[in-house]
Design a protein around this motif. Sequence first.
Motif, mmCIF file in Angstrom:
data_model
loop_
_atom_site.group_PDB
_atom_site.id
_atom_site.type_symbol
_atom_site.label_atom_id
_atom_site.label_comp_id
_atom_site.label_asym_id
_atom_site.label_seq_id
_atom_site.Cartn_x
_atom_site.Cartn_y
_atom_site.Cartn_z
ATOM 1 N N LEU A 1 0.772 -1.141 0.152
ATOM 2 C CA LEU A 1 0.133 -0.049 0.130
ATOM 3 C C LEU A 1 0.989 1.368 -0.004
ATOM 4 O O LEU A 1 0.375 2.450 -0.475
ATOM 5 C CB LEU A 1 -1.074 -0.142 1.114
ATOM 6 N N ALA A 2 1.969 1.009 0.524
ATOM 7 C CA ALA A 2 3.024 2.262 0.616
ATOM 8 C C ALA A 2 3.391 2.607 -0.882
ATOM 9 O O ALA A 2 4.000 3.757 -1.184
ATOM 10 C CB ALA A 2 4.064 2.150 1.503
ATOM 11 N N THR A 3 3.449 1.839 -1.582
ATOM 12 C CA THR A 3 3.614 2.031 -2.926
ATOM 13 C C THR A 3 2.681 2.539 -3.986
ATOM 14 O O THR A 3 2.916 2.678 -5.176
ATOM 15 C CB THR A 3 4.471 0.893 -3.675
ATOM 16 N N ILE A 4 1.477 2.603 -3.694
ATOM 17 C CA ILE A 4 0.345 2.867 -4.187
ATOM 18 C C ILE A 4 -0.288 4.407 -4.174
ATOM 19 O O ILE A 4 -0.305 4.782 -3.064
ATOM 20 C CB ILE A 4 -1.090 2.028 -3.948
ATOM 21 N N ASP A 5 -0.076 5.018 -5.094
ATOM 22 C CA ASP A 5 -0.371 6.535 -5.124
ATOM 23 C C ASP A 5 -1.884 6.655 -4.654
ATOM 24 O O ASP A 5 -2.653 5.754 -4.952
ATOM 25 C CB ASP A 5 -0.222 7.283 -6.551
ATOM 26 N N VAL A 6 -2.144 7.434 -3.726
ATOM 27 C CA VAL A 6 -3.396 7.810 -3.101
ATOM 28 C C VAL A 6 -4.616 7.853 -3.941
ATOM 29 O O VAL A 6 -5.870 7.614 -3.880
ATOM 30 C CB VAL A 6 -3.509 8.995 -2.037
ATOM 31 N N GLY A 7 -4.165 8.495 -5.240
ATOM 32 C CA GLY A 7 -5.266 8.682 -6.467
ATOM 33 C C GLY A 7 -5.694 7.558 -7.062
ATOM 34 O O GLY A 7 -6.634 7.396 -7.669
ATOM 35 N N GLU A 8 -4.978 6.457 -6.772
ATOM 36 C CA GLU A 8 -5.319 5.041 -7.489
ATOM 37 C C GLU A 8 -6.376 4.405 -6.466
ATOM 38 O O GLU A 8 -6.936 3.407 -6.995
ATOM 39 C CB GLU A 8 -4.214 4.175 -7.451
ATOM 40 N N VAL A 9 -6.573 4.953 -5.384
ATOM 41 C CA VAL A 9 -7.480 4.088 -4.583
ATOM 42 C C VAL A 9 -8.903 4.285 -4.836
ATOM 43 O O VAL A 9 -9.353 5.559 -5.380
ATOM 44 C CB VAL A 9 -7.326 4.794 -2.870
ATOM 45 N N TRP A 10 -9.916 3.306 -4.996
ATOM 46 C CA TRP A 10 -11.102 3.221 -5.471
ATOM 47 C C TRP A 10 -11.836 4.524 -4.693
ATOM 48 O O TRP A 10 -11.940 4.273 -3.597
ATOM 49 C CB TRP A 10 -11.803 2.230 -5.357
ATOM 50 N N GLY A 11 -12.680 5.274 -5.633
ATOM 51 C CA GLY A 11 -13.526 6.442 -4.898
ATOM 52 C C GLY A 11 -12.739 7.650 -4.500
ATOM 53 O O GLY A 11 -13.335 8.572 -4.150
ATOM 54 N N ILE A 12 -11.286 7.773 -4.774
ATOM 55 C CA ILE A 12 -10.691 8.930 -4.649
ATOM 56 C C ILE A 12 -10.439 9.594 -5.963
ATOM 57 O O ILE A 12 -9.578 9.165 -6.720
ATOM 58 C CB ILE A 12 -9.208 8.569 -3.857
ATOM 59 N N LEU B 1 -6.122 15.485 0.016
ATOM 60 C CA LEU B 1 -5.433 14.649 0.623
ATOM 61 C C LEU B 1 -3.654 14.959 0.585
ATOM 62 O O LEU B 1 -3.272 14.924 1.477
ATOM 63 C CB LEU B 1 -5.612 13.109 0.250
ATOM 64 N N LEU B 2 -3.454 15.383 -0.492
ATOM 65 C CA LEU B 2 -2.070 15.677 -0.838
ATOM 66 C C LEU B 2 -1.700 16.922 0.186
ATOM 67 O O LEU B 2 -0.735 17.138 0.630
ATOM 68 C CB LEU B 2 -1.775 15.903 -2.298
ATOM 69 N N GLN B 3 -2.688 17.858 0.129
ATOM 70 C CA GLN B 3 -2.696 19.099 0.952
ATOM 71 C C GLN B 3 -2.459 18.815 2.391
ATOM 72 O O GLN B 3 -1.610 19.500 2.971
ATOM 73 C CB GLN B 3 -3.712 20.179 0.667
ATOM 74 N N ALA B 4 -3.053 17.631 2.980
ATOM 75 C CA ALA B 4 -2.872 17.093 3.981
ATOM 76 C C ALA B 4 -1.604 16.386 4.439
ATOM 77 O O ALA B 4 -1.323 15.840 5.442
ATOM 78 C CB ALA B 4 -4.093 16.396 4.677
ATOM 79 N N GLY B 5 -0.721 16.134 3.346
ATOM 80 C CA GLY B 5 0.501 15.165 3.441
ATOM 81 C C GLY B 5 0.164 13.825 3.314
ATOM 82 O O GLY B 5 1.096 13.002 3.586
ATOM 83 N N ILE B 6 -1.119 13.365 2.786
ATOM 84 C CA ILE B 6 -1.193 11.951 2.591
ATOM 85 C C ILE B 6 -1.004 11.734 0.987
ATOM 86 O O ILE B 6 -1.925 12.033 0.040
ATOM 87 C CB ILE B 6 -2.869 11.529 3.008
ATOM 88 N N LYS B 7 -0.086 10.949 0.799
ATOM 89 C CA LYS B 7 0.408 10.605 -0.744
ATOM 90 C C LYS B 7 0.143 9.327 -1.329
ATOM 91 O O LYS B 7 0.152 9.217 -2.229
ATOM 92 C CB LYS B 7 1.890 11.143 -0.836
ATOM 93 N N THR B 8 0.175 8.342 -0.004
ATOM 94 C CA THR B 8 -0.026 6.882 -0.592
ATOM 95 C C THR B 8 -1.420 6.192 0.007
ATOM 96 O O THR B 8 -1.988 6.853 1.017
ATOM 97 C CB THR B 8 1.433 6.129 -0.181
ATOM 98 N N ALA B 9 -1.506 5.052 -0.416
ATOM 99 C CA ALA B 9 -2.624 4.389 0.106
ATOM 100 C C ALA B 9 -2.483 3.957 1.690
ATOM 101 O O ALA B 9 -3.418 3.965 2.371
ATOM 102 C CB ALA B 9 -3.056 3.165 -0.728
ATOM 103 N N LEU B 10 -1.292 3.749 1.912
ATOM 104 C CA LEU B 10 -1.000 3.315 3.483
ATOM 105 C C LEU B 10 -1.099 4.282 4.342
ATOM 106 O O LEU B 10 -1.745 4.365 5.278
ATOM 107 C CB LEU B 10 0.630 2.954 3.616
#
Length: 431
Positions: A184-195, A203-212
């Motif tokens: 999950l640490a290798t998956i871009d947060v934008g690849e998560v279903w529904g994001i 999420l990027l503004q809040a520092g959340i970049k990965t699915a993990l």
Amino acid sequence: MLTPFIHSFIHFCFLRKSLSTRPESKPVEVLSNNDGCVVARSAEAKKLVSMQATLYSIRHLVQQKCLHIFSSNPVLYKDMSRRVIEYKDMSHRVIETLQQFSPEVEQYSIDEAFLDLDGFTHLDLTDYGHTIRRTVKQWTNIPVSVGIAPTKTLAKIAAHVAKRSQTTNGVLNLETIDDVDGLLATIDVGEVWGIGRRNKAKLLQAGIKTALQLKQARDSWIKKRFGIFGLRTVLELRGTPCFAMEPVAPPKKMRIVSRSFGHLVTELSDLKEAISTYTTRCAEKLRQDNLLAGCFTVIMRTSYYRKENQYSAARTVQLDPPTNDTGRLIQIAMQLAERAYEPGYEYLKAKVIATELVQADEVQGSLLGGPVHDEKRARLMATLDQINSKLSADAVKYGAMGLAPTWGMRSEYFSQRYTTHWDELPLVNLR
């Protein structure tokens, strides 16, 4: 430890195989309507071009034959997902093929499906995934990727990795991975279903970049910023199923047909032809779903990217009784188009929307309205659909659609619709 409630997510790889007869190792891309920008890429093409790159910016790669591009071809995509293949004296479609492997199959989109494998504890699910993949390929000639996990969200991530990894051979079972968090640490947060793009930006503004990082986010913060749906997504990343299987599609609430024109349109006659064509497509979809429209809307607009001469208009009418009759809907659409049209503008796009949908066999009549059912018109529409299905789309059509429209979409790189159009069948030269 993953729970035994397993979902298998199947992704049909249309854009790499079905659109082209070229080897799968070639970089292939599919363009949006009007050949505007890139909307789908093969793994090889992703190394060359970014998503949403304009055709203008990649034309040099096409000319150098470094890249193979195709215009959008939804007719072929839809038919390939439902296409009939003869195998062992039985007719199988892609979804029907998947139904051989699970009692519950949810077709999520035109090229995606979920299988519920709950209770399949006597099987090695990884081997089962490979069996599914081989069978679909053998029966339909469509390559698929398979992701197996305890939730839909994780299953989609597993299929995403399986599609791109050289070591998984198209199947990834998260139950066999010791370090799921590492993946999950290798998956871009934008690849998560529904994001989507907007949520990804937040999420990027809040520092959340990965699915993990999304999985580890605080529940209260997620719920406050993204609501209950966002919280369910996070829980699914943690292995808690929150999105149930939907083997039966929920009732449709609206039908929309919308296209940009191949060039800017100024004449009302051209707009009417386009709107008549879109109305015809909308009516066909309503009849396919056995639905009637109780409300109909026509929208037209100019380009958003021009600072001057901006104009958009929408006109709506209630239908009593509800209908899916192409002739009646075209007549209504023409009246709405005349009311919405303003001369002096250059129109880029038109749209028709059917809402307040009801099942054709459940509509309630009105004491003051006309008859709900017109058997002659119903037989006429059924005959029209049958002829066009057997021969080709618009083999028989209404004159309002025009004989040689000039407003049609640009499709310079159109692939053949060889499964639905006789005149586009591949030719074999025998010498």
